[in-house]
Design a protein around this motif. Structure first.
Motif, short mmCIF file in Angstrom:
data_model
loop_
_atom_site.label_atom_id
_atom_site.label_comp_id
_atom_site.label_asym_id
_atom_site.label_seq_id
_atom_site.Cartn_x
_atom_site.Cartn_y
_atom_site.Cartn_z
N ALA A 122 3.96 -17.42 43.57
CA ALA A 122 2.64 -17.76 44.11
C ALA A 122 1.63 -17.73 42.98
CB ALA A 122 2.25 -16.77 45.20
N PRO A 123 0.88 -18.82 42.75
CA PRO A 123 -0.07 -18.86 41.63
C PRO A 123 -1.15 -17.79 41.76
CG PRO A 123 0.31 -21.06 42.50
CD PRO A 123 0.93 -20.10 43.47
N LYS A 124 -1.48 -17.19 40.63
CA LYS A 124 -2.58 -16.23 40.56
C LYS A 124 -3.37 -16.51 39.30
CE LYS A 124 -0.44 -12.28 40.66
NZ LYS A 124 -0.20 -10.80 40.75
N GLY A 125 -4.67 -16.31 39.38
CA GLY A 125 -5.52 -16.43 38.21
C GLY A 125 -6.18 -15.11 37.92
N VAL A 126 -5.86 -14.51 36.78
CA VAL A 126 -6.41 -13.20 36.41
C VAL A 126 -7.75 -13.42 35.70
CG1 VAL A 126 -6.03 -11.08 35.11
CG2 VAL A 126 -4.09 -12.23 36.21
N LEU A 127 -8.78 -12.74 36.18
CA LEU A 127 -10.14 -12.90 35.67
C LEU A 127 -10.43 -11.84 34.61
CD1 LEU A 127 -11.90 -13.29 39.15
CD2 LEU A 127 -11.00 -15.11 37.68
N LEU A 128 -10.66 -12.29 33.39
CA LEU A 128 -10.91 -11.37 32.29
C LEU A 128 -12.30 -11.60 31.71
CD1 LEU A 128 -7.42 -11.64 30.60
CD2 LEU A 128 -8.39 -9.56 31.60
N SER A 129 -13.03 -10.53 31.54
CA SER A 129 -14.37 -10.60 30.97
C SER A 129 -14.30 -10.53 29.45
CB SER A 129 -15.23 -9.45 31.50
OG SER A 129 -14.70 -8.21 31.04
N ALA A 130 -15.41 -10.88 28.81
CA ALA A 130 -15.50 -10.71 27.36
C ALA A 130 -15.35 -9.23 26.99
CB ALA A 130 -16.83 -11.26 26.85
N ARG A 131 -15.88 -8.37 27.83
CA ARG A 131 -15.77 -6.93 27.58
C ARG A 131 -14.32 -6.47 27.57
NH1 ARG A 131 -18.18 -2.28 31.67
NH2 ARG A 131 -17.71 -0.45 30.37
N ALA A 132 -13.53 -6.93 28.54
CA ALA A 132 -12.13 -6.52 28.61
C ALA A 132 -11.34 -7.05 27.42
CB ALA A 132 -11.51 -7.03 29.92
N LEU A 133 -11.53 -8.31 27.08
CA LEU A 133 -10.80 -8.90 25.97
C LEU A 133 -11.17 -8.22 24.66
CD1 LEU A 133 -11.23 -12.61 27.07
CD2 LEU A 133 -9.06 -11.38 26.97
N THR A 134 -12.44 -7.96 24.47
CA THR A 134 -12.89 -7.32 23.24
C THR A 134 -12.41 -5.88 23.15
OG1 THR A 134 -14.86 -8.74 23.17
CG2 THR A 134 -14.92 -6.71 21.89
N ALA A 135 -12.47 -5.16 24.26
CA ALA A 135 -12.01 -3.77 24.27
C ALA A 135 -10.53 -3.68 23.91
CB ALA A 135 -12.26 -3.14 25.63
N SER A 136 -9.75 -4.59 24.45
CA SER A 136 -8.32 -4.60 24.15
C SER A 136 -8.06 -4.89 22.68
CB SER A 136 -7.61 -5.65 25.02
OG SER A 136 -6.27 -5.80 24.63
N ALA A 137 -8.74 -5.91 22.15
CA ALA A 137 -8.52 -6.28 20.76
C ALA A 137 -8.95 -5.17 19.80
CB ALA A 137 -9.28 -7.57 20.45
N GLU A 138 -10.09 -4.57 20.06
CA GLU A 138 -10.58 -3.51 19.17
C GLU A 138 -9.69 -2.28 19.24
OE1 GLU A 138 -14.62 -3.01 20.39
OE2 GLU A 138 -15.36 -4.63 19.08
N ALA A 139 -9.21 -1.94 20.43
CA ALA A 139 -8.33 -0.77 20.56
C ALA A 139 -6.99 -1.03 19.89
CB ALA A 139 -8.13 -0.44 22.04
N THR A 140 -6.53 -2.26 19.94
CA THR A 140 -5.28 -2.61 19.26
C THR A 140 -5.42 -2.44 17.76
OG1 THR A 140 -4.51 -4.13 20.97
CG2 THR A 140 -3.70 -4.52 18.75
#
Length: 375
Positions: A64-82
């Motif tokens: 079943a198709p799903k679209g996950v909604l990601l904010s700039a905050r979430a993407l940035t937090a992940s990248a910086e923590a990585t």
């Protein structure tokens, strides 16, 4: 919402990179896609939900198709923590599709690091192509890439230029599927520095590295189910407030995975909560059986499913990819997990069917085994 069709061309990838940069700065939400049907299911002509920077469209484990909604905050937090966990911003090689979260985050990390990612081109994954792409990484500082375990195994099996290139990376983040102890050992013996990661689109990619949450990420267990909190979380599903309310609440995301915490705080993922097989009135874990099978000499990979059976209710059946001459696999499972876990039938094949970047397609495995697949 801005749909970006990734057709394999360099121009399409450049378009995506520019669109992501704008989205992180408050521009239109981006929908990277390869499947037009999946794009259409995301209703791209309708306004994106508030605070959305990227929509990751996925067919999901059920189709079943799903679209996950990601904010700039979430993407940035992940990248910086990585970057904080790996050793600081660096140069990345994009080796997985950019419409999946693991590949897209390579682009985000590169943008935040101010570096230009190298790109693995061509169809499929060939060790020589990986070596050629790695050779284009320029500049000083750490070198990183993100792979799925299947790709790493191919590099290890090849043992040539691809493996030599893998050794030059300061860290190879492994995601999308579990890294078996055998693969960990092979990588260590070969001098390849891997970092197994656990996460998903809903957590903006891997958020637990080698068993320990990234900075700013919290993990808890509720009745054995893994729950995650932190700035890395998505804020819901595209056009599905019902699914959003079911999975997200009070700042936590409830996953479909089971886990345990060890005394040192390390999280061990045991598999999906729905991987239990009820055979003869006894519940056994498909994931646990797979781990035993994959630990046996002569076994490269395995998938275990429950199939309808008139006597047992569900029969434990395994599809195994050999790497030599396996021994008595049923006996090995029986000795470690008990007789109920021993597969009633074991079939052998050259590879496991995959869904997305390295995830086993269990529905396809069931179809093959139900039809008597034997190679």
């Amino acid at each position: 919402m801005l749909p970006v069709h990734l057709d394999g061309s360099p121009g399409a990838l450049e378009t995506l990179k520019r669109a992501i940069a704008r989205a992180l700065g408050g521009g239109p939400a981006v929908l990277p896609f390869t499947d037009p049907a999946l794009r259409d299911a995301m209703a791209p002509d309708e306004p994106a939900e508030p605070e959305t920077a990227v929509v990751i469209a996925t067919s999901g484990s059920t189709g079943a198709p799903k679209g996950v909604l990601l904010s700039a905050r979430a993407l940035t937090a992940s990248a910086e923590a990585t970057h904080a966990r790996l050793g600081g911003p660096g140069h990345w090689l994009l080796a997985t599709p950019a419409h999946y979260i693991g590949g897209l985050q390579v682009l985000v990390r590169s943008l935040l690091a101010g570096t230009e990612p190298a790109v693995l081109t061509g169809t499929g994954f060939r060790p020589d192509d990986f070596a050629a792409a790695a050779a284009t990484l320029t500049g000083g500082g750490p070198r990183y890439t993100a792979l799925v375990p299947t790709q790493l195994v191919r590099l290890l099996d090849d043992g040539g230029a691809g493996l030599a290139a893998a050794k030059t990376f300061d860290a190879i983040v492994l995601g999308a599927a579990a890294t078996t102890p055998a693969v960990r050992e092979r990588a260590a013996d070969a001098g390849v520095r891997i970092v197994p990661a656990y996460g998903m689109s809903e957590t903006a990619s891997g958020c637990v590295y080698d068993g320990f949450p990234l900075d700013g990420v919290r993990v808890e267990l509720a009745d054995g189910r893994i729950r995650i909190a932190g700035d890395v979380l998505a804020h819901g599903y595209r056009g599905r407030p019902d699914l959003t309310a079911e999975a997200f609440g009070d700042g936590w995301f409830t996953t479909s995975d089971r886990g345990i915490r060890h005394d040192d705080g390390r999280l061990e993922v045991l598999g999906r909560a729905d991987d239990m097989i009820n055979t003869g009135g006894v519940k056994v874990s498909a994931n646990a059986i797979e781990r035993v099978l994959c630990a046996q000499p002569g076994v490269r990979d395995a998938c275990v499913v429950g199939l309808p059976d008139p006597e047992w209710g569900e029969a434990v059946v395994a599809l195994v990819v050999p790497a030599g001459e396996p021994g008595d696999l049923r006996a090995a499972v029986r000795a470690e997990l008990g007789p109920a876990s021993a597969p009633k039938r074991i079939e052998f094949g050259t590879e496991l069917p995959l869904r997305g970047p390295g995830k086993i397609d269990r529905a396809a495995v069931k179809t093959r085994l139900q039809s008597g697949f034997s190679g």
